[in-house]
Design an enzyme around this catalytic site. Sequence first.
Site, PDB file in Angstrom:
ATOM      1  N   ARG A 224      33.284 -76.377  -4.411  1.00 16.23           N
ATOM      2  CA  ARG A 224      33.826 -75.159  -5.000  1.00 16.23           C
ATOM      3  C   ARG A 224      33.100 -74.889  -6.319  1.00 16.23           C
ATOM      4  NH1 ARG A 224      35.499 -74.165  -0.650  1.00 16.23           N
ATOM      5  NH2 ARG A 224      37.643 -73.830   0.032  1.00 16.23           N
ATOM      6  N   HIS A 272      28.057 -69.148   0.019  1.00 10.69           N
ATOM      7  CA  HIS A 272      29.220 -69.871   0.558  1.00 10.69           C
ATOM      8  C   HIS A 272      29.145 -69.932   2.100  1.00 10.69           C
ATOM      9  CE1 HIS A 272      33.671 -71.042  -0.257  1.00 10.69           C
ATOM     10  NE2 HIS A 272      33.228 -71.642   0.837  1.00 10.69           N
TER      11      HIS A 272
HETATM   12  P1  NDP Z   1      38.880 -84.320   2.230  1.00  4.38           P
HETATM   13  O1  NDP Z   1      40.241 -84.091   1.681  1.00  4.38           O
HETATM   14  O2  NDP Z   1      38.735 -84.862   3.604  1.00  4.38           O
HETATM   15  O3  NDP Z   1      38.069 -85.281   1.252  1.00  4.38           O
HETATM   16  C1  NDP Z   1      38.161 -85.185  -0.121  1.00  4.38           C
HETATM   17  C2  NDP Z   1      37.526 -86.417  -0.744  1.00  4.38           C
HETATM   18  O4  NDP Z   1      37.504 -86.251  -2.167  1.00  4.38           O
HETATM   19  C3  NDP Z   1      38.285 -87.694  -0.452  1.00  4.38           C
HETATM   20  O5  NDP Z   1      37.393 -88.758  -0.228  1.00  4.38           O
HETATM   21  C4  NDP Z   1      39.064 -87.934  -1.758  1.00  4.38           C
HETATM   22  O6  NDP Z   1      39.326 -89.283  -2.035  1.00  4.38           O
HETATM   23  C5  NDP Z   1      38.083 -87.395  -2.778  1.00  4.38           C
HETATM   24  N1  NDP Z   1      38.776 -87.030  -4.014  1.00  4.38           N
HETATM   25  C6  NDP Z   1      39.741 -86.107  -4.196  1.00  4.38           C
HETATM   26  N2  NDP Z   1      40.134 -86.075  -5.476  1.00  4.38           N
HETATM   27  C7  NDP Z   1      39.398 -87.002  -6.124  1.00  4.38           C
HETATM   28  C8  NDP Z   1      39.349 -87.453  -7.447  1.00  4.38           C
HETATM   29  N3  NDP Z   1      40.142 -86.939  -8.398  1.00  4.38           N
HETATM   30  N4  NDP Z   1      38.487 -88.442  -7.751  1.00  4.38           N
HETATM   31  C9  NDP Z   1      37.690 -88.987  -6.813  1.00  4.38           C
HETATM   32  N5  NDP Z   1      37.692 -88.604  -5.514  1.00  4.38           N
HETATM   33  C10 NDP Z   1      38.531 -87.623  -5.192  1.00  4.38           C
HETATM   34  O7  NDP Z   1      38.111 -82.921   2.116  1.00  4.38           O
HETATM   35  P2  NDP Z   1      36.919 -82.375   3.025  1.00  4.38           P
HETATM   36  O8  NDP Z   1      35.866 -83.401   3.068  1.00  4.38           O
HETATM   37  O9  NDP Z   1      37.436 -81.830   4.285  1.00  4.38           O
HETATM   38  O10 NDP Z   1      36.456 -81.108   2.151  1.00  4.38           O
HETATM   39  C11 NDP Z   1      36.042 -81.245   0.804  1.00  4.38           C
HETATM   40  C12 NDP Z   1      35.930 -79.869   0.159  1.00  4.38           C
HETATM   41  O11 NDP Z   1      34.777 -79.187   0.656  1.00  4.38           O
HETATM   42  C13 NDP Z   1      37.061 -78.898   0.478  1.00  4.38           C
HETATM   43  O12 NDP Z   1      38.181 -79.146  -0.350  1.00  4.38           O
HETATM   44  C14 NDP Z   1      36.437 -77.547   0.214  1.00  4.38           C
HETATM   45  O13 NDP Z   1      36.677 -77.140  -1.117  1.00  4.38           O
HETATM   46  C15 NDP Z   1      34.940 -77.795   0.404  1.00  4.38           C
HETATM   47  N6  NDP Z   1      34.417 -77.039   1.546  1.00  4.38           N
HETATM   48  C16 NDP Z   1      33.351 -76.192   1.331  1.00  4.38           C
HETATM   49  C17 NDP Z   1      32.828 -75.476   2.382  1.00  4.38           C
HETATM   50  C18 NDP Z   1      31.668 -74.579   2.170  1.00  4.38           C
HETATM   51  O14 NDP Z   1      31.278 -73.844   3.074  1.00  4.38           O
HETATM   52  N7  NDP Z   1      31.052 -74.613   1.009  1.00  4.38           N
HETATM   53  C19 NDP Z   1      33.357 -75.584   3.742  1.00  4.38           C
HETATM   54  C20 NDP Z   1      34.441 -76.529   3.855  1.00  4.38           C
HETATM   55  C21 NDP Z   1      34.937 -77.215   2.789  1.00  4.38           C
HETATM   56  P3  NDP Z   1      40.395 -90.113  -1.157  1.00  4.38           P
HETATM   57  O15 NDP Z   1      39.794 -90.202   0.225  1.00  4.38           O
HETATM   58  O16 NDP Z   1      40.446 -91.412  -1.809  1.00  4.38           O
HETATM   59  O17 NDP Z   1      41.666 -89.325  -1.177  1.00  4.38           O
HETATM   60  C1  OXD Z   2      36.558 -74.052   3.456  1.00  2.00           C
HETATM   61  C2  OXD Z   2      35.503 -73.132   3.066  1.00  2.00           C
HETATM   62  O1  OXD Z   2      37.256 -74.586   2.601  1.00  2.00           O
HETATM   63  O2  OXD Z   2      35.069 -72.317   3.890  1.00  2.00           O
HETATM   64  O3  OXD Z   2      36.692 -74.304   4.672  1.00  2.00           O
HETATM   65  O4  OXD Z   2      35.050 -73.194   1.927  1.00  2.00           O
END
Ligand code: NDP
Ligand code: OXD
Length: 309
Positions: A224, A272
């Site tokens: 993001r 995006h």
């Molecule tokens: P997940 O919830 O599966 O994974 C998030 C990861 O971040 C986990 O490993 C979590 O740790 C870690 N995390 C969260 N908070 C912290 C913190 N404070 N400190 C350290 N580690 C942290 O999310 P996804 O992988 O599915 O997606 C990640 C992000 O990607 C989404 O939230 C979205 O914003 C973005 N996204 C962007 C897209 C695009 O087109 N640009 C498309 C899809 C998603 P733990 O496992 O220990 O909880």
């Molecule tokens: C998502 C994105 O969060 O499209 O899936 O960014």
Amino acid sequence: MKNPTLLFACTGVDSAPWLAGLADEFPDLEVRLWPDLGDPAEIDYAFVWKPAAGIFEGLINLKLIFCLGAGVDALLKLDLLPPGIPLVRMVDPGLAIGMNEFVLMQVLHYHRRMHDYAALQREARWEPLDQKLPEDRVVGIMGLGNLGGTCAKTLASLGFDVRGWSRTPKQIEGVKSYEDLDLFLRDIEILVCLLPLTPDTVGIVDAALLAKLPKGAYLINVARGPHVVDDDLLAALGSGQIAGATLDVFHQEPLPASHPYWRHGSVIVVPHCSALTQPKTAVRTLVANLRRAIEGQTVENIVDIARGY
Ligand code: NDP
Ligand code: OXD
């Protein structure tokens, strides 16, 4: 007994492939297209993306809200979720495939010095550069969840020295898992941000973090926009602390035409699009979870609202 009823309320999304897919995969599901929701009391489930204000008003029998995207930060910020109704985020193979491809492409771009070759081309200079083995290239992934974990696995399978940072430790073959951020950042040459946007992670990529990377590191932000403090990144690009950045997400989207990123020689801007939710796979994911809900089984990927992801 009435058929289960889903409200489809996804702004800016072509509903046609979703409606066709839902009709194929779940013929007994009744789908109402926002704003033609009929009797609000008949709605059992909602499938949303950038929903309009007031959307949940009168949905007195709503049981679950499904989000079309993986990130729920925008939805949580709107502050319109009815209390006590679970929110489910998108965890789907199509999304993981897209993100895996994009991150791999950009890591290879920097690893194979395409950024440097582009600069040489601008000066018509024929100059083969040193090449590193993947095992000598340190790639760091912030966030080792569904998407970050998938990318980490792929890069490790290609022999890169992959390190990951997450809130809780992870066991991924070939990936060193860190909980200490400073230790993780120390040797990273290519940093990928795949964290969810939460109060703990907003502005995390700031001057202090960028200064902890080795000089000349690259940044790939596919999570993001507000993870990055733009002025700090621009300053780090200016000083050479950061040699280049690939940015898919921004504080304001679309990125305003006047933003310096657009014309910055060391920044790649994409709109995006690193991973789009693909109806072809995501309909099946949605239907599988809907069926679990209807059959009283545990629904997968419920968001922890307090944690923010
Ligand atoms: P997940 O919830 O599966 O994974 C998030 C990861 O971040 C986990 O490993 C979590 O740790 C870690 N995390 C969260 N908070 C912290 C913190 N404070 N400190 C350290 N580690 C942290 O999310 P996804 O992988 O599915 O997606 C990640 C992000 O990607 C989404 O939230 C979205 O914003 C973005 N996204 C962007 C897209 C695009 O087109 N640009 C498309 C899809 C998603 P733990 O496992 O220990 O909880
Ligand atoms: C998502 C994105 O969060 O499209 O899936 O960014």
